[in-house]
Design a protein around this motif. Structure first.
Motif, PDB file in Angstrom:
ATOM      1  N   SER A   1       0.823  -1.207   0.000  1.00  0.00           N
ATOM      2  CA  SER A   1       0.000   0.000   0.000  1.00  0.00           C
ATOM      3  C   SER A   1       0.857   1.256   0.000  1.00  0.00           C
ATOM      4  CB  SER A   1      -0.921   0.013   1.220  1.00  0.00           C
ATOM      5  OG  SER A   1      -0.191   0.380   2.386  1.00  0.00           O
ATOM      6  N   LEU A   2       0.217   2.366  -0.267  1.00  0.00           N
ATOM      7  CA  LEU A   2       0.837   3.662  -0.022  1.00  0.00           C
ATOM      8  C   LEU A   2       0.995   3.835   1.488  1.00  0.00           C
ATOM      9  CD1 LEU A   2      -1.251   5.800  -2.530  1.00  0.00           C
ATOM     10  CD2 LEU A   2       1.185   5.271  -2.742  1.00  0.00           C
ATOM     11  N   PRO A   3       1.863   4.743   1.944  1.00  0.00           N
ATOM     12  CA  PRO A   3       1.972   4.979   3.388  1.00  0.00           C
ATOM     13  C   PRO A   3       0.608   5.273   4.000  1.00  0.00           C
ATOM     14  CG  PRO A   3       3.762   6.077   2.243  1.00  0.00           C
ATOM     15  CD  PRO A   3       2.837   5.547   1.173  1.00  0.00           C
ATOM     16  N   LEU A   4       0.381   4.741   5.189  1.00  0.00           N
ATOM     17  CA  LEU A   4      -0.925   4.869   5.841  1.00  0.00           C
ATOM     18  C   LEU A   4      -1.144   6.273   6.390  1.00  0.00           C
ATOM     19  CD1 LEU A   4      -0.879   1.562   7.917  1.00  0.00           C
ATOM     20  CD2 LEU A   4      -1.839   1.914   5.635  1.00  0.00           C
ATOM     21  N   THR A   5      -2.386   6.729   6.313  1.00  0.00           N
ATOM     22  CA  THR A   5      -2.737   7.974   6.995  1.00  0.00           C
ATOM     23  C   THR A   5      -2.770   7.697   8.492  1.00  0.00           C
ATOM     24  OG1 THR A   5      -5.103   7.518   6.902  1.00  0.00           O
ATOM     25  CG2 THR A   5      -4.135   8.711   5.031  1.00  0.00           C
ATOM     26  N   GLN A   6      -2.656   8.731   9.291  1.00  0.00           N
ATOM     27  CA  GLN A   6      -2.644   8.523  10.744  1.00  0.00           C
ATOM     28  C   GLN A   6      -3.929   7.857  11.251  1.00  0.00           C
ATOM     29  OE1 GLN A   6      -1.992  12.023  13.116  1.00  0.00           O
ATOM     30  NE2 GLN A   6      -1.663  10.876  14.981  1.00  0.00           N
TER      31      GLN A   6
ATOM     32  N   ILE B   1      -9.406  -1.187   0.156  1.00  0.00           N
ATOM     33  CA  ILE B   1      -8.353  -0.459  -0.541  1.00  0.00           C
ATOM     34  C   ILE B   1      -8.909   0.219  -1.792  1.00  0.00           C
ATOM     35  CG2 ILE B   1      -6.500  -1.933   0.319  1.00  0.00           C
ATOM     36  CD1 ILE B   1      -6.517  -3.380  -2.385  1.00  0.00           C
ATOM     37  N   GLU B   2      -8.218   1.255  -2.209  1.00  0.00           N
ATOM     38  CA  GLU B   2      -8.588   2.006  -3.404  1.00  0.00           C
ATOM     39  C   GLU B   2      -7.525   1.746  -4.458  1.00  0.00           C
ATOM     40  OE1 GLU B   2      -8.299   6.534  -3.898  1.00  0.00           O
ATOM     41  OE2 GLU B   2     -10.347   6.206  -3.174  1.00  0.00           O
ATOM     42  N   VAL B   3      -7.954   1.278  -5.633  1.00  0.00           N
ATOM     43  CA  VAL B   3      -7.022   0.939  -6.712  1.00  0.00           C
ATOM     44  C   VAL B   3      -7.468   1.632  -7.990  1.00  0.00           C
ATOM     45  CG1 VAL B   3      -6.388  -1.287  -5.717  1.00  0.00           C
ATOM     46  CG2 VAL B   3      -8.339  -1.160  -7.264  1.00  0.00           C
ATOM     47  N   ASP B   4      -6.545   1.772  -8.947  1.00  0.00           N
ATOM     48  CA  ASP B   4      -6.928   2.414 -10.205  1.00  0.00           C
ATOM     49  C   ASP B   4      -7.240   1.409 -11.303  1.00  0.00           C
ATOM     50  OD1 ASP B   4      -4.361   1.580 -10.575  1.00  0.00           O
ATOM     51  OD2 ASP B   4      -3.493   3.571 -10.810  1.00  0.00           O
ATOM     52  N   HIS B   5      -7.096   0.119 -11.008  1.00  0.00           N
ATOM     53  CA  HIS B   5      -7.506  -0.934 -11.945  1.00  0.00           C
ATOM     54  C   HIS B   5      -8.187  -2.029 -11.138  1.00  0.00           C
ATOM     55  CE1 HIS B   5      -5.467   0.537 -15.577  1.00  0.00           C
ATOM     56  NE2 HIS B   5      -4.551   0.976 -14.747  1.00  0.00           N
ATOM     57  N   GLU B   6      -9.331  -2.467 -11.617  1.00  0.00           N
ATOM     58  CA  GLU B   6     -10.103  -3.456 -10.865  1.00  0.00           C
ATOM     59  C   GLU B   6      -9.411  -4.812 -10.817  1.00  0.00           C
ATOM     60  OE1 GLU B   6     -14.673  -2.905 -10.998  1.00  0.00           O
ATOM     61  OE2 GLU B   6     -13.970  -2.548 -13.045  1.00  0.00           O
ATOM     62  N   ARG B   7      -8.701  -5.162 -11.892  1.00  0.00           N
ATOM     63  CA  ARG B   7      -8.104  -6.490 -11.985  1.00  0.00           C
ATOM     64  C   ARG B   7      -6.603  -6.451 -11.731  1.00  0.00           C
ATOM     65  NH1 ARG B   7     -11.409 -10.318 -13.639  1.00  0.00           N
ATOM     66  NH2 ARG B   7     -13.390  -9.759 -14.590  1.00  0.00           N
ATOM     67  N   LEU B   8      -6.109  -7.577 -11.228  1.00  0.00           N
ATOM     68  CA  LEU B   8      -4.678  -7.706 -11.011  1.00  0.00           C
ATOM     69  C   LEU B   8      -3.956  -7.823 -12.340  1.00  0.00           C
ATOM     70  CD1 LEU B   8      -4.703 -10.331  -8.106  1.00  0.00           C
ATOM     71  CD2 LEU B   8      -4.374  -7.868  -7.901  1.00  0.00           C
TER      72      LEU B   8
ATOM     73  N   PHE C   1      -0.390  -9.353 -13.832  1.00  0.00           N
ATOM     74  CA  PHE C   1       0.750 -10.208 -13.484  1.00  0.00           C
ATOM     75  C   PHE C   1       0.722 -10.574 -11.998  1.00  0.00           C
ATOM     76  CE2 PHE C   1       2.456  -7.531 -17.013  1.00  0.00           C
ATOM     77  CZ  PHE C   1       2.495  -8.548 -17.973  1.00  0.00           C
ATOM     78  N   GLY C   2      -0.493 -10.775 -11.482  1.00  0.00           N
ATOM     79  CA  GLY C   2      -0.641 -11.223 -10.105  1.00  0.00           C
ATOM     80  C   GLY C   2      -0.497 -10.158  -9.049  1.00  0.00           C
ATOM     81  N   ARG C   3      -0.456  -8.861  -9.448  1.00  0.00           N
ATOM     82  CA  ARG C   3      -0.342  -7.790  -8.452  1.00  0.00           C
ATOM     83  C   ARG C   3      -0.979  -6.528  -9.011  1.00  0.00           C
ATOM     84  NH1 ARG C   3       2.346  -3.896 -11.620  1.00  0.00           N
ATOM     85  NH2 ARG C   3       4.340  -4.633 -12.339  1.00  0.00           N
ATOM     86  N   TYR C   4      -1.166  -5.543  -8.134  1.00  0.00           N
ATOM     87  CA  TYR C   4      -1.685  -4.257  -8.573  1.00  0.00           C
ATOM     88  C   TYR C   4      -0.533  -3.439  -9.137  1.00  0.00           C
ATOM     89  CZ  TYR C   4      -5.980  -5.400  -6.118  1.00  0.00           C
ATOM     90  OH  TYR C   4      -7.139  -6.012  -5.718  1.00  0.00           O
ATOM     91  N   ARG C   5      -0.743  -2.847 -10.314  1.00  0.00           N
ATOM     92  CA  ARG C   5       0.327  -2.116 -10.979  1.00  0.00           C
ATOM     93  C   ARG C   5       0.782  -0.911 -10.161  1.00  0.00           C
ATOM     94  NH1 ARG C   5      -1.202   0.871 -16.249  1.00  0.00           N
ATOM     95  NH2 ARG C   5      -2.322  -1.072 -16.553  1.00  0.00           N
ATOM     96  N   HIS C   6      -0.191  -0.184  -9.584  1.00  0.00           N
ATOM     97  CA  HIS C   6       0.139   0.966  -8.749  1.00  0.00           C
ATOM     98  C   HIS C   6      -0.220   0.663  -7.297  1.00  0.00           C
ATOM     99  CE1 HIS C   6      -0.641   2.951 -12.787  1.00  0.00           C
ATOM    100  NE2 HIS C   6       0.627   3.191 -12.537  1.00  0.00           N
ATOM    101  N   ARG C   7       0.492   1.259  -6.380  1.00  0.00           N
ATOM    102  CA  ARG C   7       0.288   0.964  -4.974  1.00  0.00           C
ATOM    103  C   ARG C   7      -1.105   1.402  -4.511  1.00  0.00           C
ATOM    104  NH1 ARG C   7       5.665   2.847  -1.808  1.00  0.00           N
ATOM    105  NH2 ARG C   7       4.516   1.858  -0.094  1.00  0.00           N
ATOM    106  N   PRO C   8      -1.864   0.496  -3.892  1.00  0.00           N
ATOM    107  CA  PRO C   8      -3.213   0.844  -3.418  1.00  0.00           C
ATOM    108  C   PRO C   8      -3.171   1.789  -2.228  1.00  0.00           C
ATOM    109  CG  PRO C   8      -2.916  -1.545  -3.657  1.00  0.00           C
ATOM    110  CD  PRO C   8      -1.557  -0.925  -3.706  1.00  0.00           C
ATOM    111  N   ARG C   9      -4.282   2.479  -2.022  1.00  0.00           N
ATOM    112  CA  ARG C   9      -4.454   3.323  -0.842  1.00  0.00           C
ATOM    113  C   ARG C   9      -5.420   2.618   0.115  1.00  0.00           C
ATOM    114  NH1 ARG C   9      -3.387   8.438  -0.417  1.00  0.00           N
ATOM    115  NH2 ARG C   9      -3.355   8.675  -2.684  1.00  0.00           N
ATOM    116  N   VAL C  10      -5.016   2.460   1.359  1.00  0.00           N
ATOM    117  CA  VAL C  10      -5.886   1.821   2.356  1.00  0.00           C
ATOM    118  C   VAL C  10      -6.870   2.854   2.879  1.00  0.00           C
ATOM    119  CG1 VAL C  10      -5.986   0.623   4.566  1.00  0.00           C
ATOM    120  CG2 VAL C  10      -4.079   0.195   3.005  1.00  0.00           C
TER     121      VAL C  10
END
Length: 297
Positions: A212-217, A263-270, A272-281
């Motif tokens: 993930s991206l760094p977590l918010t407080q 989590i928030e992602v910019d692509h619904e599907r994985l 190569f088995g992972r999310y291309r950009h880091r998700p936001r929790v």
């Protein structure tokens, strides 16, 4: 998204940013890598255009008409041109002009560069086309769902000059999606840098799908009391799985598979088995358990 009349909107394609030098038939990545051999079909098509330097996006258009596929572009890496039997054709969605002949067009307003781009591409190869533009928000939003491969919108000032990188002044709007993932570890040496290693059930086991991206407080304070260590040794995750191609492995502390987060992602599907950009929790899903998540995504 900007609404002033001085702004125009265009689709943001899911591809590789590139620069085309038509006179020499050269294709360059945004990081300065020469892609001319891998995309020799694009380079050959570019020679048919007037002498210019153009800015655009390489996109892999599927032959079955279903849209574009980002992962197909990677299949060109290390190759010399199209692969026999491939199910896609590479097109270039062009959106700007940097130079024409020996004349630098970057100091000219975007509106003038757009007119010149259309002139340069007139009667040109079918695989080299200008992106559509509009000042109608309703029309722009329709592109998101109607044109497969459009992942968002880019806003540009009609009076804006061309500038590289963050100085461009372009405004990007990306469609986002939410889903769930299981927390399998924690990484980061300081509170501000702490992030979660995320997993999803696949093939009967929990597999890492991203960092993930760094977590918010608020999220960090909510999730920390729920995590329990699963061993006393650091583990390593491939930098590629962490959404960082070419990066060093990510070291993390493993935790018991007990916590599900939204989590928030910019692509619904994985990919190569992972999310291309880091998700936001976004938040903890206390109403879900790892066993309730469906396989695949």
């Amino acid at each position: 998204m900007p609404e002033a009349p001085v702004w125009t909107l265009e689709p943001k394609w899911d591809g590789w940013r590139c620069q085309i030098h038509t006179a020499g038939g050269r294709v360059w990545s945004r990081h300065g890598t020469d892609l001319s051999a891998a995309f020799s079909d694009v380079a050959a098509a570019a020679v048919a255009l007037p002498d210019a330097v153009l800015d655009g996006e390489l996109v892999a258009v599927l032959d079955d008409g279903s849209g574009v596929a980002f992962d197909r572009l990677q299949s060109r890496a290390g190759r010399r041109g199209p692969r026999r039997g491939a199910d896609f054709t590479v097109h270039v969605a062009l959106f700007d002009v940097l130079a024409v002949g020996d004349t630098d067009w970057r100091p000219r307003p975007y509106a003038e560069r757009r007119i010149e781009l259309l002139r340069l591409l007139e009667d040109g190869p079918a695989t080299l086309r200008a992106v559509p533009t509009t000042q109608d928000h309703g029309q722009a939003l329709k592109w998101i769902g109607a044109l497969a491969g459009v992942e968002g919108l880019v806003g540009k000032r009609t009076d804006g000059l061309y500038a590289a990188g963050l100085a461009s002044g372009w405004v990007k709007w990306r469609e986002r999606h939410t889903t769930e993932a299981v927390v399998i570890g924690v990484t980061g040496t300081t509170p501000a840098a702490q992030a979660l290693v995320l997993g999803r059930p696949t093939g009967g086991r929990m597999r890492p799908v991203g960092v993930s991206l760094p977590l918010t407080q608020p999220v960090r304070l909510a999730v920390a009391p729920l995590l329990h260590a699963a061993g006393e040794e650091l583990r390593e995750l491939s930098g590629t799985v962490g959404g960082l191609p070419g990066a060093a492995p990510v070291r993390f502390w493993p935790v018991k598979l007990e916590v599900v987060v939204e989590i928030e992602v910019d692509h619904e599907r994985l990919e190569f088995g992972r999310y291309r950009h880091r998700p936001r929790v976004r938040r903890v899903r206390g109403d879900l358990t790892p066993e309730t998540l469906e396989e695949g995504h």
